[in-house]
Design an enzyme around this catalytic site. Structure first.
Site, PDB file in Angstrom:
ATOM      1  N   THR A 181     -12.463  15.563   3.144  1.00 45.05           N
ATOM      2  CA  THR A 181     -12.184  16.103   1.810  1.00 45.05           C
ATOM      3  C   THR A 181     -13.486  16.096   1.019  1.00 45.05           C
ATOM      4  O   THR A 181     -14.517  15.559   1.468  1.00 45.05           O
ATOM      5  CB  THR A 181     -11.133  15.258   1.063  1.00 45.05           C
ATOM      6  OG1 THR A 181     -11.717  13.988   0.731  1.00 45.05           O
ATOM      7  CG2 THR A 181      -9.889  15.042   1.898  1.00 45.05           C
ATOM      8  N   ASP A 182     -13.451  16.662  -0.172  1.00 46.32           N
ATOM      9  CA  ASP A 182     -14.652  16.647  -1.008  1.00 46.32           C
ATOM     10  C   ASP A 182     -15.060  15.230  -1.380  1.00 46.32           C
ATOM     11  O   ASP A 182     -16.254  14.936  -1.518  1.00 46.32           O
ATOM     12  CB  ASP A 182     -14.414  17.463  -2.287  1.00 46.32           C
ATOM     13  CG  ASP A 182     -14.324  18.958  -2.002  1.00 46.32           C
ATOM     14  OD1 ASP A 182     -14.847  19.383  -0.941  1.00 46.32           O
ATOM     15  OD2 ASP A 182     -13.737  19.693  -2.809  1.00 46.32           O
ATOM     16  N   CYS A 183     -14.076  14.349  -1.559  1.00 45.35           N
ATOM     17  CA  CYS A 183     -14.387  12.957  -1.888  1.00 45.35           C
ATOM     18  C   CYS A 183     -14.842  12.165  -0.672  1.00 45.35           C
ATOM     19  O   CYS A 183     -15.640  11.227  -0.788  1.00 45.35           O
ATOM     20  CB  CYS A 183     -13.163  12.265  -2.481  1.00 45.35           C
ATOM     21  SG  CYS A 183     -12.564  12.953  -4.024  1.00 45.35           S
ATOM     22  N   TYR A 184     -14.301  12.539   0.485  1.00 43.20           N
ATOM     23  CA  TYR A 184     -14.550  11.794   1.721  1.00 43.20           C
ATOM     24  C   TYR A 184     -14.995  12.756   2.817  1.00 43.20           C
ATOM     25  O   TYR A 184     -14.198  13.209   3.642  1.00 43.20           O
ATOM     26  CB  TYR A 184     -13.285  11.039   2.141  1.00 43.20           C
ATOM     27  CG  TYR A 184     -12.786  10.073   1.096  1.00 43.20           C
ATOM     28  CD1 TYR A 184     -13.378   8.825   0.955  1.00 43.20           C
ATOM     29  CD2 TYR A 184     -11.728  10.407   0.249  1.00 43.20           C
ATOM     30  CE1 TYR A 184     -12.935   7.921  -0.003  1.00 43.20           C
ATOM     31  CE2 TYR A 184     -11.284   9.512  -0.717  1.00 43.20           C
ATOM     32  CZ  TYR A 184     -11.893   8.280  -0.841  1.00 43.20           C
ATOM     33  OH  TYR A 184     -11.454   7.395  -1.800  1.00 43.20           O
ATOM     34  N   PRO A 233     -18.765   8.487   2.549  1.00 44.20           N
ATOM     35  CA  PRO A 233     -17.462   7.822   2.671  1.00 44.20           C
ATOM     36  C   PRO A 233     -16.507   8.563   3.589  1.00 44.20           C
ATOM     37  O   PRO A 233     -16.625   9.774   3.815  1.00 44.20           O
ATOM     38  CB  PRO A 233     -16.946   7.779   1.236  1.00 44.20           C
ATOM     39  CG  PRO A 233     -17.697   8.812   0.502  1.00 44.20           C
ATOM     40  CD  PRO A 233     -19.016   8.970   1.175  1.00 44.20           C
TER      41      PRO A 233
END
Length: 401
Positions: free
Chosen positions: A139-142, A67
């Site tokens: 980021t860690d999520c993206y 993502p």
């Protein structure tokens, strides 16, 4: 006599409603009067097709794998705003297309003539494929840093128009008393009062026929771009306290509405990107508003004629927020093709398409006649006491005596 929207909808669903365009209504009132017309008509349809530059599209392009959290994005070279959800975008109609520099992407962009966000919106509505280029915040999520792909209206999650300011209740007439051509949001204005341009289509325009917004409110269903849309609130620069004539119609820019609608339902016949030379891109949009005939007052309001509506003539050659005016002219004078400004005969042309504005009202009438479009009760009224800051922005210090 009094009717309710529920009663009118029952007649629409039964195929028994009487629907007139606002021009038909005006002609019938001239023949048979307000009282008889009220007995015969259930719904009056209004319409306009004009540039509405405070417009844009919300898009959700879906998550990539891995993502990405988009922080800069271009759709066919037009920058889209990405400062909310990770893959949510807002594409403004007036954003210019950029000419990218592959060798030095840090350079200031140059702008592509004749193309902007309105054209990309039109292409998407037409079913065309457009290019997306995105830069992400890792980021860690993206974890993804960049992404390029192609999208169409059928390959993305959401695609709807959310327009902060549409349907000006009235507007100005632009002229140029200076010594050089000016390139404005009304188009080119020739020097020495060489021409005049007006925007609003006059007596067929939706908000002139409901001057106090008694019928139109939050939740009103409308014809929008060839599909169904809704009034979501007052528009930006909403100024219902504008000076008004005895018939309650404003002498200049007044009420505005914010609209939204599913762009996948829309038709490019009614959503067109446009470009104003040396000014920038915009979006031509067809909007039609049905007015329920609840009582005689509705018909009386809708019977207003171009001779009874006015707009201020504003000189764009003065580079100030408040510009001088040459007084008021009626829409009947404007539609004659010539007006007199400072003792001079000046040719005048509309920015709105009068024939296509009529077609919007006619198409909406056809939808209602076919039982494909019913009316909605507003869930709340549009504010009628909103001040405009600065209140004198249009320079309309005009006596109504």
């Amino acid at each position: 006599m009094e009717r309710t929207i529920a009663e009118i909808n029952e007649k629409i669903e039964a195929g028994k409603a009487s629907v007139w365009t606002v021009e038909e209504l005006k002609a019938r009132v001239a023949d048979i009067g307000v009282t008889q017309a009220t007995k015969q008509v259930d719904v009056i349809t209004t319409g306009t097709f004009e540039p509405m530059e405070s417009s844009g599209a919300i898009l959700n392009i879906g998550h990539t794998d891995p993502p990405i959290k988009i922080r800069r994005c271009w759709i066919d070279g037009v920058m889209a705003y990405s400062g909310f959800g990770a893959v949510d975008l807002y594409l403004g109609a007036t954003q210019l297309a950029e000419v990218s520099d592959a060798e030095d992407p840090s350079r200031e962009p140059t702008w592509k003539e004749n193309r902007g966000g309105g054209h990309v919106i039109e292409d998407l509505i037409a079913g065309k494929t457009v290019q997306v280029r995105a830069i992400g915040q890792v980021t860690d999520c993206y974890p993804r840093a960049s992404f390029e792909t192609q999208i169409s209206r059928d390959t993305i999650n959401q695609f709807y128009l959310f327009n902060p300011r549409n349907l000006y209740q009235n507007f100005i007439v632009g002229v140029n008393g200076g010594d050089r051509t000016l390139f404005t949001y009304l188009g080119p204005l020739q020097p020495q009062l060489g021409n005049a341009v007006y925007s609003n289509p006059g007596a067929i325009s939706p908000l002139f026929n409901d001057p106090n917004l008694d019928l139109i409110g939050i939740g009103t269903r409308v014809f929008m771009g060839g599909g169904v849309g809704y009034v979501v609130g007052e528009g930006t620069q909403h100024f219902p306290l504008q000076k008004r004539l005895p018939n309650d119609t404003p002498i200049g820019p007044a009420a505005t509405l914010a609209l939204m609608g599913d762009a996948r339902q829309m038709n490019r016949n009614w959503v067109r990107g446009c470009y104003f030379h040396h000014y920038g891109p915009s979006l031509m949009l067809g909007v039609g508003v049905p007015l329920p005939v609840l009582n005689e007052t509705v018909v009386e309001r809708c019977a207003v004629r171009d001779e009874e509506l006015v707009a201020p003539v504003v000189d764009f050659s003065i580079p100030r927020r408040v510009r001088p005016t040459f007084g008021l002219v009626s829409y009947a004078q404007l539609k004659s093709g010539k007006i007199t400004v400072d003792g001079k005969s000046v040719r005048v042309a509309p920015l709105a398409s009068i024939p296509r504005s009529r077609q919007v009202a006619e198409e909406l009438k056809a939808w209602i006649d076919a039982g494909e479009f019913t009316l909605t009760e507003p869930v709340a009224k549009i504010a009628s006491d909103r001040t405009f800051v600065p209140q004198d922005v249009w320079g309309l210090q005009i006596s109504l005596d």
